[in-house]
Design a protein around this motif. Structure first.
Motif, PDB file in Angstrom:
ATOM      1  N   ASP A   2      70.823 -10.641  51.258  1.00  0.00           N
ATOM      2  CA  ASP A   2      69.504 -10.340  51.822  1.00  0.00           C
ATOM      3  C   ASP A   2      69.631  -9.221  52.840  1.00  0.00           C
ATOM      4  O   ASP A   2      70.364  -9.329  53.843  1.00  0.00           O
ATOM      5  CB  ASP A   2      68.926 -11.597  52.494  1.00  0.00           C
ATOM      6  N   ALA A   3      68.936  -8.072  52.618  1.00  0.00           N
ATOM      7  CA  ALA A   3      69.059  -6.906  53.505  1.00  0.00           C
ATOM      8  C   ALA A   3      68.253  -7.067  54.787  1.00  0.00           C
ATOM      9  O   ALA A   3      68.459  -6.340  55.758  1.00  0.00           O
ATOM     10  CB  ALA A   3      68.609  -5.644  52.754  1.00  0.00           C
ATOM     11  N   ILE A   4      67.318  -7.989  54.820  1.00  0.00           N
ATOM     12  CA  ILE A   4      66.459  -8.184  56.001  1.00  0.00           C
ATOM     13  C   ILE A   4      67.234  -8.942  57.069  1.00  0.00           C
ATOM     14  O   ILE A   4      67.928  -9.917  56.788  1.00  0.00           O
ATOM     15  CB  ILE A   4      65.184  -8.949  55.623  1.00  0.00           C
ATOM     16  N   SER A   5      67.108  -8.492  58.346  1.00  0.00           N
ATOM     17  CA  SER A   5      67.794  -9.176  59.460  1.00  0.00           C
ATOM     18  C   SER A   5      67.123 -10.528  59.735  1.00  0.00           C
ATOM     19  O   SER A   5      65.890 -10.639  59.702  1.00  0.00           O
ATOM     20  CB  SER A   5      67.726  -8.325  60.728  1.00  0.00           C
ATOM     21  N   PRO A   6      67.922 -11.572  60.014  1.00  0.00           N
ATOM     22  CA  PRO A   6      67.334 -12.890  60.309  1.00  0.00           C
ATOM     23  C   PRO A   6      66.877 -13.040  61.763  1.00  0.00           C
ATOM     24  O   PRO A   6      66.369 -14.078  62.155  1.00  0.00           O
ATOM     25  CB  PRO A   6      68.488 -13.854  60.013  1.00  0.00           C
ATOM     26  N   ASP A   7      67.105 -12.003  62.573  1.00  0.00           N
ATOM     27  CA  ASP A   7      66.776 -12.097  64.002  1.00  0.00           C
ATOM     28  C   ASP A   7      65.269 -11.966  64.219  1.00  0.00           C
ATOM     29  O   ASP A   7      64.581 -11.234  63.487  1.00  0.00           O
ATOM     30  CB  ASP A   7      67.501 -11.004  64.789  1.00  0.00           C
ATOM     31  N   PHE A   8      64.766 -12.629  65.266  1.00  0.00           N
ATOM     32  CA  PHE A   8      63.342 -12.564  65.580  1.00  0.00           C
ATOM     33  C   PHE A   8      62.964 -11.172  66.079  1.00  0.00           C
ATOM     34  O   PHE A   8      63.706 -10.552  66.859  1.00  0.00           O
ATOM     35  CB  PHE A   8      62.985 -13.576  66.674  1.00  0.00           C
ATOM     36  N   THR A   9      61.796 -10.696  65.671  1.00  0.00           N
ATOM     37  CA  THR A   9      61.266  -9.445  66.218  1.00  0.00           C
ATOM     38  C   THR A   9      60.691  -9.711  67.605  1.00  0.00           C
ATOM     39  O   THR A   9      60.454 -10.861  67.989  1.00  0.00           O
ATOM     40  CB  THR A   9      60.168  -8.885  65.310  1.00  0.00           C
ATOM     41  N   GLU A  10      60.449  -8.631  68.368  1.00  0.00           N
ATOM     42  CA  GLU A  10      59.859  -8.774  69.700  1.00  0.00           C
ATOM     43  C   GLU A  10      58.469  -9.404  69.604  1.00  0.00           C
ATOM     44  O   GLU A  10      58.075 -10.212  70.449  1.00  0.00           O
ATOM     45  CB  GLU A  10      59.770  -7.420  70.402  1.00  0.00           C
ATOM     46  N   LYS A  11      57.742  -9.046  68.549  1.00  0.00           N
ATOM     47  CA  LYS A  11      56.403  -9.625  68.353  1.00  0.00           C
ATOM     48  C   LYS A  11      56.490 -11.140  68.156  1.00  0.00           C
ATOM     49  O   LYS A  11      55.716 -11.915  68.734  1.00  0.00           O
ATOM     50  CB  LYS A  11      55.738  -8.979  67.143  1.00  0.00           C
ATOM     51  N   THR A  12      57.469 -11.583  67.360  1.00  0.00           N
ATOM     52  CA  THR A  12      57.643 -13.026  67.110  1.00  0.00           C
ATOM     53  C   THR A  12      58.034 -13.753  68.394  1.00  0.00           C
ATOM     54  O   THR A  12      57.573 -14.863  68.679  1.00  0.00           O
ATOM     55  CB  THR A  12      58.709 -13.259  66.031  1.00  0.00           C
ATOM     56  N   LYS A  13      58.925 -13.112  69.175  1.00  0.00           N
ATOM     57  CA  LYS A  13      59.325 -13.721  70.452  1.00  0.00           C
ATOM     58  C   LYS A  13      58.121 -13.926  71.369  1.00  0.00           C
ATOM     59  O   LYS A  13      57.986 -14.961  72.038  1.00  0.00           O
ATOM     60  CB  LYS A  13      60.367 -12.859  71.155  1.00  0.00           C
ATOM     61  N   LYS A  14      57.238 -12.922  71.415  1.00  0.00           N
ATOM     62  CA  LYS A  14      56.044 -13.032  72.267  1.00  0.00           C
ATOM     63  C   LYS A  14      55.135 -14.158  71.774  1.00  0.00           C
ATOM     64  O   LYS A  14      54.547 -14.900  72.577  1.00  0.00           O
ATOM     65  CB  LYS A  14      55.279 -11.705  72.280  1.00  0.00           C
ATOM     66  N   ILE A  15      55.020 -14.267  70.430  1.00  0.00           N
ATOM     67  CA  ILE A  15      54.190 -15.349  69.863  1.00  0.00           C
ATOM     68  C   ILE A  15      54.736 -16.708  70.280  1.00  0.00           C
ATOM     69  O   ILE A  15      54.012 -17.595  70.723  1.00  0.00           O
ATOM     70  CB  ILE A  15      54.131 -15.236  68.319  1.00  0.00           C
ATOM     71  N   LEU A  16      56.065 -16.892  70.156  1.00  0.00           N
ATOM     72  CA  LEU A  16      56.681 -18.179  70.518  1.00  0.00           C
ATOM     73  C   LEU A  16      56.505 -18.474  72.008  1.00  0.00           C
ATOM     74  O   LEU A  16      56.238 -19.614  72.407  1.00  0.00           O
ATOM     75  CB  LEU A  16      58.172 -18.164  70.156  1.00  0.00           C
ATOM     76  N   ALA A  17      56.651 -17.429  72.858  1.00  0.00           N
ATOM     77  CA  ALA A  17      56.488 -17.633  74.313  1.00  0.00           C
ATOM     78  C   ALA A  17      55.062 -18.050  74.644  1.00  0.00           C
ATOM     79  O   ALA A  17      54.833 -18.969  75.450  1.00  0.00           O
ATOM     80  CB  ALA A  17      56.864 -16.356  75.059  1.00  0.00           C
ATOM     81  N   LYS A  18      54.077 -17.375  74.023  1.00  0.00           N
ATOM     82  CA  LYS A  18      52.673 -17.691  74.307  1.00  0.00           C
ATOM     83  C   LYS A  18      52.306 -19.079  73.784  1.00  0.00           C
ATOM     84  O   LYS A  18      51.576 -19.831  74.443  1.00  0.00           O
ATOM     85  CB  LYS A  18      51.753 -16.637  73.684  1.00  0.00           C
ATOM     86  N   MET A  19      52.810 -19.417  72.569  1.00  0.00           N
ATOM     87  CA  MET A  19      52.500 -20.741  72.015  1.00  0.00           C
ATOM     88  C   MET A  19      53.055 -21.854  72.901  1.00  0.00           C
ATOM     89  O   MET A  19      52.514 -22.957  72.967  1.00  0.00           O
ATOM     90  CB  MET A  19      53.058 -20.863  70.594  1.00  0.00           C
TER      91      MET A  19
END
Length: 615
Positions: A2-19
């Motif tokens: 799989d060529a896609i990185s499994p790491d969270f994007t900055e956008k995803t991190k912000k979503i998790l923090a806000k949730m």
């Protein structure tokens, strides 16, 4: 691969923090704080993978997931850096299912308003409303100096509204603080189960199940039940009693029992309170707790059954005698209980025994055996004793002796005691009882005393309405009686009107248990109309009083005696034989549980018997 990185994007991190409301889902600590420049922030929170990002040695790694799935916010949980390290180093305990559960529970706490600031907003609104009402009081007080006493009723009404708002504010604080109390949520049952059935590590499992730890678990569960009961109590729900009982069933200690005792006392359920205390007495208590419980039972039964009150006071005194040689402080306690025993004899119309018990108490005070480290307690008990003796002399119609002891009690209460006036006002009520009984012609002095009593109980009531509403209403009713005796009819009606406002708002606020406050007012109005020769209006007032008595719970002999006396009065104001008979038969049935050999209830019960024979 799989060529896609499994790491969270900055956008995803912000979503998790806000949730997660910028809080760690595990320890609930805040994960963003202002930096020293006040222009930016420091983030100590991290987005952690629930199912591992990379295979390595990660036990939570799932082979068939795509990297797109691994970097999705549904596979993430927001944690502080410490908790992130913790879950990664203990993957056996923090399984995928465990982390999903932790995240879901955190989100649910957010939905339930755990971190809401609505309570603070509401408190600010209530504070603003209180300031407005206090300003209105000041305006009314200025007008009162220049105008009629009618503004006094409006001021009392405003004070009641302020008290209601203060209670709402305090309830918000209590609810908010109760929610934030740190109750441990993790129970270690799963860990113990694993040690026993998966690792066969029985010694380690027994360490978790040591007697000390089990007792801590009992206390913890009892605290949770008490907290839940306290919340139900704030909501005026009957489920409170159920959870106070559960707390005591889990951890049977006197300290846990005290919460249920206090609750039953607050709701005036004296019969259930006495039954529960007797149940506790049958457990293994130390002598100090047995003294306290017997004394409390004496106080409760003084309202229900004077004979039993005497029994429990005597038991408390006998227990004190076992301790008194080793600790002289018990002399003060014994003197106090002898005073209570004397008051109990007085309530049972045994005035000779009452005076004898009080004289024995007085002997202890003048013997020099009482330690004077806490002088205020000694003076308080002595003033209370003089007050009891004065009351006995009033009942003996020896008004000269009564007045001397009242003066002694007043002198001590004024000069030696700092209790915000509660004892002094109670003594003043005795002083007021001498009005129209003694040969004193100093009516002005009596009026000043009852005015001081009203002032003291008004201040105490504003701090603790539940404890002092009865005494405040009684003091206004006493002033009404004085005004009527002095032919100040307008003032008579004014003080009854003030009492009625206080009582009605209090009954509405606290529902059942306090209807007797209004009945006392209607009884006095009925007496006024009887003396004025208006039987129709008198009968209407008696009907109102009876209605409130019918709706209340009879937990003491005094209340049933007043109800029975009022029923006899109603019979004498009506000509309908069927109504008379039905009322007296109903009263007779209600009185039966409260009859004892020397009580006022027995005297009235016999009168009802005679009245029924006439019908």
């Amino acid at each position: 691969m799989d060529a896609i990185s499994p790491d969270f994007t900055e956008k995803t991190k912000k979503i998790l923090a806000k949730m997660a409301s910028e809080r760690c889902c595990l320890c609930e600590e805040i994960t963003s704080i202002p930096n020293s420049s006040d222009s930016n922030y420091v983030r100590i929170g991290e987005a952690a993978h629930i199912s591992g990002a990379r295979k390595s040695s990660d036990l939570r790694f799932i082979e068939n997931l795509t990297n797109e799935d691994r970097k999705n916010h549904t596979n993430g949980i927001w944690l502080c850096s410490n908790c992130h390290t913790t879950i990664d180093q203990d993957e056996i305990f923090f399984t995928i299912d465990k982390l999903h559960k932790i995240r879901a529970e955190h989100y649910q706490r957010i939905r339930n308003g755990r971190y809401s600031k609505s309570s603070f907003t509401k408190i600010d609104e209530l504070n603003a409303e209180i300031i407005k009402l206090n300003q209105k009081i000041k305006d009314k007080e200025k007008l009162l100096q220049q105008s009629d006493k009618i503004f006094q009723i409006e001021i009392t009404d405003l004070r009641m509204k302020i008290q209601n708002l203060i209670q709402q504010k305090e309830k918000l604080w209590e609810d908010y603080n109760s929610i934030l109390i740190n109750i441990e949520q993790a129970d270690q049952f799963d860990e113990i189960y694993r040690l026993v059935f998966e690792e066969n590590n029985l010694e380690r499992a027994l360490e978790y199940l040591s007697d000390d730890k089990l007792e801590k678990e009992e206390k913890k569960l009892a605290r949770q039940y008490i907290l839940k009961a306290d919340i139900f109590k704030l909501q005026n729900k009957k489920e409170a009693a159920q959870y106070y009982r559960k707390a005591y069933a889990v951890h049977q200690s006197f300290n846990v029992a005290k919460f249920y005792i206090r609750y039953l006392d607050d709701i005036r359920n004296f019969n259930s309170l006495a039954e529960f205390m007797i149940e506790i007495l049958e457990t293994g208590l130390n002598i100090e707790d047995r003294i306290a419980l017997n004394g409390q039972l004496g106080t409760i039964y003084s309202k229900i059954n004077p004979d039993l009150a005497e029994k429990y006071y005597k038991t408390a005194i006998n227990l004190i005698d076992q301790k008194i040689e080793h600790d002289p402080h018990y002399y003060t306690l014994k003197a106090g209980f002898l005073n209570y025993l004397g008051a109990s004899y007085k309530n049972n119309n045994n005035l000779v025994a009452a005076l004898s018990a009080c004289e024995e108490s007085l002997t202890i005070f003048i013997s020099g055996k009482i330690p004077l480290e806490d002088k205020e307690i000694v003076f308080y008990e002595l003033a209370a004793l003089y007050n009891t003796i004065a009351r006995i002399y009033i009942l003996n119609q020896n008004y000269v002796e009564a007045e001397q002891y009242v003066h002694l009690a007043v002198k001590i209460a004024k000069e030696k005691i700092n209790d915000e006036g509660e004892l002094l006002a109670t003594i003043y009520i005795n002083f007021c009882s001498l009005f129209n009984l003694s040969n004193s012609t100093d009516n002005k002095a009596f009026v000043e005393i009852v005015d001081q009593t009203i002032s003291i109980f008004t201040a105490l009531y504003e701090k603790n309405p539940l404890q002092f509403v009865e005494k405040l209403v009684a003091s206004h009713c006493k002033k009404a009686e004085f005004s009527f005796a002095l032919n100040h009819i307008e003032e008579f009606h004014h003080h009854l009107a003030v009492s009625e406002i206080i009582s009605q708002q209090f009954v509405e606020l606290h529902q059942k248990g306090f209807e007797f406050l209004l009945s006392e007012i209607y009884i006095r109005r009925a007496s006024f109309y009887i003396i004025s020769g208006d039987s129709k209006m008198a009968s209407e007032q008696v009907d109102k009083a009876l209605l409130y008595f019918e709706n209340s719970q009879f937990n003491d002999s005094d209340t049933i005696s007043k109800y029975a006396s009022l029923s006899l009065l109603k019979c004498r104001l009506t000509d309908n034989r069927d109504q008379k008979k039905n009322l007296l038969v109903r009263v007779k049935q209600k009185m039966k549980p409260f009859i004892n050999n020397n009580s006022t209830s027995l005297y009235i019960y016999n009168e009802i018997q005679q009245e029924l024979k006439k019908i």
